[in-house]
Write a protein that holds these residues in place. Structure first.
Motif, mmCIF file in Angstrom:
data_model
loop_
_atom_site.group_PDB
_atom_site.id
_atom_site.type_symbol
_atom_site.label_atom_id
_atom_site.label_comp_id
_atom_site.label_asym_id
_atom_site.label_seq_id
_atom_site.Cartn_x
_atom_site.Cartn_y
_atom_site.Cartn_z
ATOM 1 N N UNK A 65 0.830 -1.203 0.000
ATOM 2 C CA UNK A 65 0.000 0.000 0.000
ATOM 3 C C UNK A 65 0.869 1.260 0.000
ATOM 4 N N UNK A 66 1.881 1.251 0.849
ATOM 5 C CA UNK A 66 2.735 2.436 0.917
ATOM 6 C C UNK A 66 3.448 2.702 -0.396
ATOM 7 N N UNK A 67 3.933 1.622 -1.004
ATOM 8 C CA UNK A 67 4.648 1.797 -2.272
ATOM 9 C C UNK A 67 3.706 2.270 -3.368
ATOM 10 N N UNK A 68 2.503 1.706 -3.382
ATOM 11 C CA UNK A 68 1.532 2.102 -4.407
ATOM 12 C C UNK A 68 1.127 3.558 -4.239
ATOM 13 N N UNK A 69 0.994 3.964 -3.000
ATOM 14 C CA UNK A 69 0.705 5.366 -2.684
ATOM 15 C C UNK A 69 1.767 6.270 -3.293
ATOM 16 N N UNK A 70 2.997 5.845 -3.084
ATOM 17 C CA UNK A 70 4.146 6.601 -3.580
ATOM 18 C C UNK A 70 4.128 6.676 -5.106
ATOM 19 N N UNK A 71 3.892 5.527 -5.728
ATOM 20 C CA UNK A 71 3.861 5.485 -7.189
ATOM 21 C C UNK A 71 2.730 6.356 -7.721
ATOM 22 N N UNK A 72 1.596 6.257 -7.060
ATOM 23 C CA UNK A 72 0.427 7.039 -7.455
ATOM 24 C C UNK A 72 0.760 8.528 -7.386
ATOM 25 N N UNK A 73 1.423 8.909 -6.299
ATOM 26 C CA UNK A 73 1.799 10.314 -6.125
ATOM 27 C C UNK A 73 2.765 10.769 -7.216
ATOM 28 N N UNK A 74 3.554 9.810 -7.717
ATOM 29 C CA UNK A 74 4.495 10.141 -8.795
ATOM 30 C C UNK A 74 3.814 10.145 -10.157
ATOM 31 N N UNK A 75 2.541 9.863 -10.171
ATOM 32 C CA UNK A 75 1.807 9.876 -11.425
ATOM 33 C C UNK A 75 1.942 8.601 -12.235
ATOM 34 N N UNK A 76 2.484 7.558 -11.625
ATOM 35 C CA UNK A 76 2.600 6.285 -12.333
ATOM 36 C C UNK A 76 1.284 5.541 -12.190
ATOM 37 N N UNK A 77 0.710 5.141 -13.324
ATOM 38 C CA UNK A 77 -0.645 4.611 -13.262
ATOM 39 C C UNK A 77 -0.689 3.111 -13.480
ATOM 40 N N UNK A 78 0.421 2.544 -13.884
ATOM 41 C CA UNK A 78 0.415 1.130 -14.258
ATOM 42 C C UNK A 78 1.693 0.467 -13.779
ATOM 43 N N UNK A 79 1.575 -0.745 -13.258
ATOM 44 C CA UNK A 79 2.777 -1.452 -12.822
ATOM 45 C C UNK A 79 2.574 -2.957 -12.922
ATOM 46 N N UNK A 80 3.658 -3.652 -13.239
ATOM 47 C CA UNK A 80 3.589 -5.119 -13.308
ATOM 48 C C UNK A 80 4.131 -5.704 -12.016
ATOM 49 N N UNK A 81 3.837 -6.966 -11.814
ATOM 50 C CA UNK A 81 4.315 -7.597 -10.584
ATOM 51 C C UNK A 81 5.843 -7.612 -10.539
ATOM 52 N N UNK A 82 6.482 -7.704 -11.711
ATOM 53 C CA UNK A 82 7.950 -7.750 -11.657
ATOM 54 C C UNK A 82 8.538 -6.379 -11.333
ATOM 55 N N UNK A 83 7.924 -5.325 -11.873
ATOM 56 C CA UNK A 83 8.408 -3.991 -11.518
ATOM 57 C C UNK A 83 8.240 -3.735 -10.021
ATOM 58 N N UNK B 186 -1.160 -9.311 -19.549
ATOM 59 C CA UNK B 186 -0.596 -8.493 -20.613
ATOM 60 C C UNK B 186 -0.483 -7.026 -20.267
ATOM 61 N N UNK B 187 -1.088 -6.636 -19.150
ATOM 62 C CA UNK B 187 -1.086 -5.221 -18.788
ATOM 63 C C UNK B 187 -0.406 -4.986 -17.449
ATOM 64 N N UNK B 188 -0.833 -5.735 -16.457
ATOM 65 C CA UNK B 188 -0.301 -5.535 -15.119
ATOM 66 C C UNK B 188 -1.400 -5.032 -14.205
ATOM 67 N N UNK B 189 -1.034 -4.160 -13.293
ATOM 68 C CA UNK B 189 -2.023 -3.633 -12.355
ATOM 69 C C UNK B 189 -2.170 -2.131 -12.542
ATOM 70 N N UNK B 190 -3.374 -1.667 -12.360
ATOM 71 C CA UNK B 190 -3.615 -0.234 -12.331
ATOM 72 C C UNK B 190 -3.291 0.240 -10.920
ATOM 73 N N UNK B 191 -2.342 1.151 -10.837
ATOM 74 C CA UNK B 191 -1.800 1.541 -9.534
ATOM 75 C C UNK B 191 -2.884 2.048 -8.596
ATOM 76 N N UNK B 192 -3.683 3.004 -9.071
ATOM 77 C CA UNK B 192 -4.610 3.603 -8.104
ATOM 78 C C UNK B 192 -5.745 2.649 -7.746
ATOM 79 N N UNK B 193 -6.157 1.817 -8.707
ATOM 80 C CA UNK B 193 -7.203 0.840 -8.397
ATOM 81 C C UNK B 193 -6.697 -0.182 -7.382
ATOM 82 N N UNK B 194 -5.463 -0.642 -7.611
ATOM 83 C CA UNK B 194 -4.876 -1.634 -6.701
ATOM 84 C C UNK B 194 -4.714 -1.039 -5.303
#
Lengths: 230, 230
Positions: free
Chosen positions: B18-36, B62-70
């Motif tokens: 959750x904390x990492x996703x929060x951070x990514x979201x704040x950075x404007x990153x909207x998509x991430x894969x499990x490997x990233x 084929x896409x990964x996860x949507x950061x803010x939804x996750x």
DNA sequence: TCGAATTTGTGATAATATTAACTAAATAAC
DNA sequence: GTTATTTAGTTAATATTATCACAAATTCGA
């Protein structure tokens, strides 16, 4: 005694053993078996014996463990006899609370100085520990062995202050900020006390129990309804 | 999606996600894969996918996860949308630091009142949160839903105050004292933040590294000596 | 629009961790 | 002094956790 790398889980249990043994020792209890200790801690006797066996043989068949001797052994395993020197970085609220309340020396650590950027507190002393300017950090390290830094700055500064610490040769950090200050590759030894992670875990467990209770209530309700119908 | 009981280890990782996703979201990153995400957190992609699969299917092949939804999903799993009410018991240094600095609402909790026995602070307010007398505790609970208590009293009082809390129907405690307040049989949900345990673990890891370094140095020394002899 | 490249979710497998069983040593009782 | 009992240390069995591997779904560039 096994000589292989001791697992994380074991290490995390050792401080609990130490705390409990301290308590027993203070109560004047001088002898304890693995099963008694297990009962007190909610662990199986096997696990306790196996944990200890990672580090040596501290007990005696037919007798158990001598509380104060075992306490000393575990304290030593955890490094409390090594006299590590710590510095506190960030004398805000948390840092202040640590200086006032947390007895570093109880756990074998000497808090030898605190550092901050706030001119109003630089030069003062809390509990015998002087607060210095971050400008003097590097100079201080040149003259003193410092084994670990306690990081208690506001989270916005966590990363930049960590850079300063590593540049100055700090190898281990006790991290009170809510930020992950080191990536997977970092050679830093970091011990995190993420308050929010802890609170969120608690929040999960509360939710889990609430859901269980709600499910149970719903089941009873359905049973009651079915009975009334009949 | 598996429906079996989710393990402790998984629960402990969720807040980090959750904390990492929060951070990514704040950075404007909207998509991430499990490997990233794995690279960022030092975990394997498998583990991340398996962890998430305990709770549902949040990704897209084929896409990964949507950061803010996750992020929203995980926050919900952890119960941050349940609006839990918390009270703080003990407005000493740590309690004070929590009131001043820890943003309960960021994690879905409302700190609705603090309690203490010190007449000098009873009646005051910190950050909008009133400090009441412990004498009013029971009455307060009768009128307010309280889901958890934050225990931040001096360790001498930890057990007796815990008794007061349980007598008054508190079911979950966020424990900042250095004491184990509940035995293995207790129905209380307790989340401990034992500072000393954390410091001792760090102390162990520092010692371990020091020993490794010393062993390496000794080995080199012996090699050098052998070479000089020759 | 198609085909290669991604990437998830999951069943199978490997690795860890915990528990149980066993052996031998020490103690306590008689 | 002998025997029954206790209990650590250790090996074996079980259970849990993490990783691997792959089918299925999707994306994306040509």
């Amino acid at each position: 005694m096994k000589k292989i790398k001791v697992s994380n889980n074991v290490i995390r249990r050792m401080p609990r053993y130490l705390r409990k043994l301290d308590e027993l020792d203070a109560q004047g209890i001088s002898r304890i078996s693995s099963s008694e200790l297990g009962n007190l801690l909610g662990l199986t006797p096997s696990q306790i014996r196996q944990d200890f066996s990672c580090f040596g043989e501290f007990g005696q068949q037919g007798y158990g463990y001598n509380v104060s001797a075992l306490k000393e052994e575990i304290a030593k395993i955890l490094g409390t006899d090594r006299g590590y020197n710590a510095v506190l970085v960030g004398v805000g609220n948390i840092g202040r609370a640590l200086m006032d309340n947390f007895c570093f020396s109880d756990w074998g650590c000497n808090l030898i100085s605190a550092f901050d950027v706030d001119k109003d507190i630089i030069g003062r002393e809390i509990n015998g520990v002087p607060i210095r300017s971050m400008d003097d950090f590097s100079g201080f390290l040149a003259e003193n062995r410092v084994d670990l830094a306690v990081l208690a700055v506001p989270k916005e500064y966590a990363l930049s202050v960590t850079d300063v610490l590593t540049e100055n040769g700090i190898k281990a950090i006790w991290n009170f900020t809510n930020v992950d200050i080191a990536g997977p590759e970092s050679p830093l030894i970091v011990e995190n006390l993420h308050f929010s992670d802890s609170l969120l875990s608690l929040s999960y467990y509360i939710s889990e129990r609430n859901d269980e209770n709600a499910a149970r209530a719903a089941r009873l309700e359905r049973q009651k309804a079915a009975k009334d119908k009949k």
